[in-house]
Write a protein that holds these residues in place. Structure first.
Motif, short mmCIF file in Angstrom:
data_model
loop_
_atom_site.label_atom_id
_atom_site.label_comp_id
_atom_site.label_asym_id
_atom_site.label_seq_id
_atom_site.Cartn_x
_atom_site.Cartn_y
_atom_site.Cartn_z
N ALA A 13 0.82 -1.16 0.04
CA ALA A 13 0.03 0.11 -0.05
C ALA A 13 0.87 1.37 0.17
O ALA A 13 0.36 2.46 -0.36
CB ALA A 13 -0.86 -0.06 1.21
N PHE A 14 1.98 0.97 0.26
CA PHE A 14 3.09 2.37 0.54
C PHE A 14 3.94 2.60 -0.75
O PHE A 14 4.84 3.56 -0.62
CB PHE A 14 3.85 2.33 1.77
CG PHE A 14 3.21 2.47 3.18
CD1 PHE A 14 1.90 2.51 2.88
CD2 PHE A 14 3.75 1.91 4.29
CE1 PHE A 14 1.16 2.68 4.21
CE2 PHE A 14 3.13 1.67 5.42
CZ PHE A 14 1.74 2.17 5.53
N GLU A 15 3.88 1.59 -1.80
CA GLU A 15 4.58 1.94 -2.96
C GLU A 15 4.49 3.18 -3.46
O GLU A 15 3.44 3.64 -3.95
CB GLU A 15 4.27 0.79 -3.89
CG GLU A 15 4.54 -0.77 -3.41
CD GLU A 15 4.31 -1.71 -4.58
OE1 GLU A 15 3.51 -1.40 -5.54
OE2 GLU A 15 4.39 -2.95 -4.26
N GLY A 16 5.69 3.55 -3.88
CA GLY A 16 5.67 5.08 -4.38
C GLY A 16 5.96 6.00 -3.35
O GLY A 16 6.22 7.26 -3.65
N TYR A 17 5.79 5.88 -2.01
CA TYR A 17 5.94 6.74 -1.03
C TYR A 17 7.11 6.72 -0.26
O TYR A 17 7.52 7.47 0.89
CB TYR A 17 4.69 6.70 -0.19
CG TYR A 17 3.38 7.08 -0.79
CD1 TYR A 17 2.91 8.33 -0.86
CD2 TYR A 17 2.64 5.99 -1.43
CE1 TYR A 17 1.63 8.68 -1.49
CE2 TYR A 17 1.62 6.40 -1.99
CZ TYR A 17 0.93 7.69 -1.81
OH TYR A 17 -0.28 7.68 -2.64
N GLY A 18 7.92 5.95 -0.68
CA GLY A 18 9.33 5.77 0.06
C GLY A 18 10.12 6.92 0.17
O GLY A 18 10.53 7.55 1.35
N LEU A 19 10.45 7.65 -0.81
CA LEU A 19 11.20 9.12 -0.81
C LEU A 19 10.40 10.03 -0.08
O LEU A 19 10.90 10.86 0.67
CB LEU A 19 11.62 9.44 -2.28
CG LEU A 19 12.68 8.51 -2.86
CD1 LEU A 19 12.86 9.02 -4.43
CD2 LEU A 19 13.92 8.53 -2.19
N ALA A 20 9.21 10.07 -0.21
CA ALA A 20 8.27 11.05 0.66
C ALA A 20 8.37 10.84 2.03
O ALA A 20 8.65 11.72 2.86
CB ALA A 20 6.73 10.93 0.18
N VAL A 21 8.55 9.66 2.50
CA VAL A 21 8.46 9.05 3.96
C VAL A 21 9.83 9.57 4.45
O VAL A 21 10.13 10.07 5.53
CB VAL A 21 7.95 8.01 4.26
CG1 VAL A 21 8.28 7.56 5.80
CG2 VAL A 21 6.82 7.57 3.85
N ALA A 22 10.92 9.33 3.67
CA ALA A 22 12.15 9.47 4.00
C ALA A 22 12.45 11.09 4.12
O ALA A 22 13.05 11.52 5.01
CB ALA A 22 13.20 8.94 3.01
N ALA A 23 12.09 11.66 3.26
CA ALA A 23 12.25 13.25 3.22
C ALA A 23 11.37 13.67 4.24
O ALA A 23 12.07 14.66 5.00
CB ALA A 23 11.84 13.83 1.82
N GLY A 24 10.04 13.31 4.75
CA GLY A 24 9.37 13.79 5.72
C GLY A 24 10.16 13.61 6.95
O GLY A 24 9.76 14.28 8.19
N VAL A 25 10.71 12.32 7.30
CA VAL A 25 11.23 12.03 8.56
C VAL A 25 12.53 12.75 8.61
O VAL A 25 12.55 13.38 9.85
CB VAL A 25 11.35 10.52 8.70
CG1 VAL A 25 12.25 10.40 10.00
CG2 VAL A 25 10.09 9.84 8.76
N PHE A 26 13.36 12.86 7.76
CA PHE A 26 14.86 13.15 7.64
C PHE A 26 14.83 14.83 8.19
O PHE A 26 15.32 15.38 9.20
CB PHE A 26 15.85 13.01 6.65
CG PHE A 26 17.03 13.44 6.54
CD1 PHE A 26 18.05 12.75 7.12
CD2 PHE A 26 17.47 14.73 6.19
CE1 PHE A 26 19.28 13.14 7.55
CE2 PHE A 26 18.66 15.12 6.32
CZ PHE A 26 19.60 14.36 6.84
#
Length: 494
Positions: free
Chosen positions: A425-438
């Motif tokens: 369900a999260f495919e395509g959102y990896g970089l978004a989550v990474a940028a959001g957390v970092f």
């Protein structure tokens, strides 16, 4: 699971430059994860989320203790004394972080959403076990491995100038007001999209099943089912009624622009209850119905449970940090960072994120933010306890903590990217989550919190100084050594 473990281990190898050090986070998180999933039933998606959170926390703990261990080796301690001093100086931040997270996760277990409640219990169990392992096994590993834990790299031999961290610490000490305002404005701007973010529950199937349940298990008559079906056919949004044995199949045909879940939670539930004959109860079921219930439960959690979790975390921070003013400053900063994480993720993701990605982003960013923020405040407390001014102590904390913080956040972003690869369900959102957390967590830990502490008054200074030990060692191991725990050279403006 394999994707996350391999990705984090590979990234740790690149950052720490030692195979033994790179394996430590996985070795620490694995037992906690296995015990948690054995005790708490989680679906595969939540198991992957639990792995990402525990690995991120384990990376932070390993980097914190390795940083302290390296500092003690550089000032001449043998490996036994270095390991003992490292855990003694780091245990306040490690234990404090774990207590805060266990309390917050325990409160999350009260959620109306079953998946979040189970994740809360699993997180509380996993974090407690991770803390136990970090406080016992990790110091023993450092004691026996010694400098071999850094092999083949030898960063413990030299202190390094840390030019970027030194410049950053100078800015925090010289211009705390500017740094605090700029950081707060940046985080608020990044968090603005979170106010209009929507979770996509993707109803998918628009076929529902309705049935009647009689009192004391009585079977409804055919006439009752026929009348019930006739009443359901009149509901606006129901396209077709198909009898199917002792139940009725409803095929929805909502008007353009009508939300299917709103239609289920509103007219269909209300009218089905009214259409049930006396002595019977209408039961509406189906995938879309369960998603509608999930959205309702999640909305209730957002309005009632999250404030409770925030309050409990704030009170626990006040106990750990020995003062509510310090807890208010750090707690507000962490919450601001968590909101900014969700805002960045939603902005990149198009303001609509699949459930439960918003909850995962908030949990991951808050957990990581609490850990590094408690570490930063603990470092400031040591400096203040040694008699340094708050600005100098904050600058010193930034100088010697910025490196482990950035390294830990890089490992967390790797876990976030691999998390998206592991949950369909999260495919395509990896970089978004990474940028959001970092980005938000880095700003909160290295800029906002030190600047706020530097600006705080005497009462906060007294709280920070209470019961602390100085940074500079007065024992024979430190005499004449070019130790890293010295007052930094600040710019003239500081």
């Amino acid at each position: 699971m394999e994707i996350i473990v391999v990705a984090v281990a590979a990234a740790a190898l690149l950052i720490l430059r030692g195979p033994l050090a790179a394996l430590l986070p996985v070795a620490l998180a694995a037992p906690a994860w296995y015990v948690s999933v054995a005790l708490v039933h989680l679906d595969q998606n939540m198991r992957t989320v639990l792995a990402a959170v525990l690995l991120s926390l384990a990376c932070g703990h390993v980097l914190t203790l390795l940083s302290r261990f390296r500092e003690r080796l550089r000032i001449g301690d043998d490996r036994a004394r270095a390991a003992g001093e490292a855990i003694r100086r780091a245990r306040t931040s490690l234990v404090g972080t774990e207590i805060v997270l266990v309390v917050g996760s325990g409160a999350l277990a009260l959620a109306n959403t079953p998946a979040l409640a189970a994740l809360g219990v699993a997180l509380a169990v996993g974090v407690a076990l991770l803390s136990l392992v970090c406080l016992t096994v990790l110091p023993l590993a450092l004691h026996h491995l010694g400098t071999a834990v850094f092999w083949p790299a030898k960063p413990w031999r030299r202190g390094g100038r840390r030019p970027a961290a030194t410049r950053l610490s100078n800015q925090v000490a010289a211009r705390p007001v500017t740094v605090a305002l700029a950081s707060a404005v940046l985080l608020a701007g990044l968090g603005a999209p979170a106010l209009v973010t929507h979770a996509d529950y993707d109803a998918g199937s628009t076929t529902l099943h309705a049935s009647l349940r009689g009192a004391d298990g009585a079977v409804p008559t055919g006439a009752e089912l026929t009348g019930f079906a006739a009443r359901l056919r009149l509901i606006d949004g129901v396209g077709e009624i198909v009898p199917s044995g002792d139940r009725i199949e409803l095929r929805l045909a909502p008007r353009p622009g009508t939300d299917v879940l709103d239609l289920i939670n509103g007219p269909i539930r209300v009218e089905a209850a009214r259409a049930a004959p006396d002595g019977t109860e209408a039961v509406v079921d189906g995938t879309a119905v369960r998603l509608a219930e999930l959205r309702t439960a999640t909305g209730d959690d957002l309005t009632t449970l999250l404030p409770l979790v925030a309050l409990l975390v704030l009170l626990t921070l006040g106990f750990i940090l020995r003062g509510m003013v310090v807890a208010l400053l750090t707690g507000a900063a962490v919450l601001l960072g968590a909101g900014a994480s969700l805002g960045v993720t939603s902005l990149i993701g198009g303001l609509t994120l699949p459930w439960p990605l918003p909850a995962v982003v908030l949990i991951l960013s808050a957990a990581v933010g609490v850990g590094w923020t408690v570490l930063m405040v603990t470092r400031v407390r040591e400096g203040v306890g040694a008699g340094l001014e708050q600005r100098t102590a904050s600058a010193l904390a930034v100088r010697y903590t910025a490196g482990p913080v950035v390294a830990g956040l890089l490992l967390t972003t790797v876990a976030a990217v691999s998390l998206a690869a592991g949950v369909p369900a999260f495919e395509g959102y990896g970089l978004a989550v990474a940028a959001g957390v970092f980005l938000p967590t880095a700003v909160v830990t290295t800029l906002l919190v030190p600047a706020l502490v530097a600006l705080s008054g005497r009462s906060v200074r007294a709280r920070l100084a209470g019961g602390t030990r100085p940074w500079r060692d007065t024992g024979p191991a430190a005499s004449g050594a070019s130790g890293v725990l010295r007052r930094p050279r600040l710019s003239s403006a500081g």
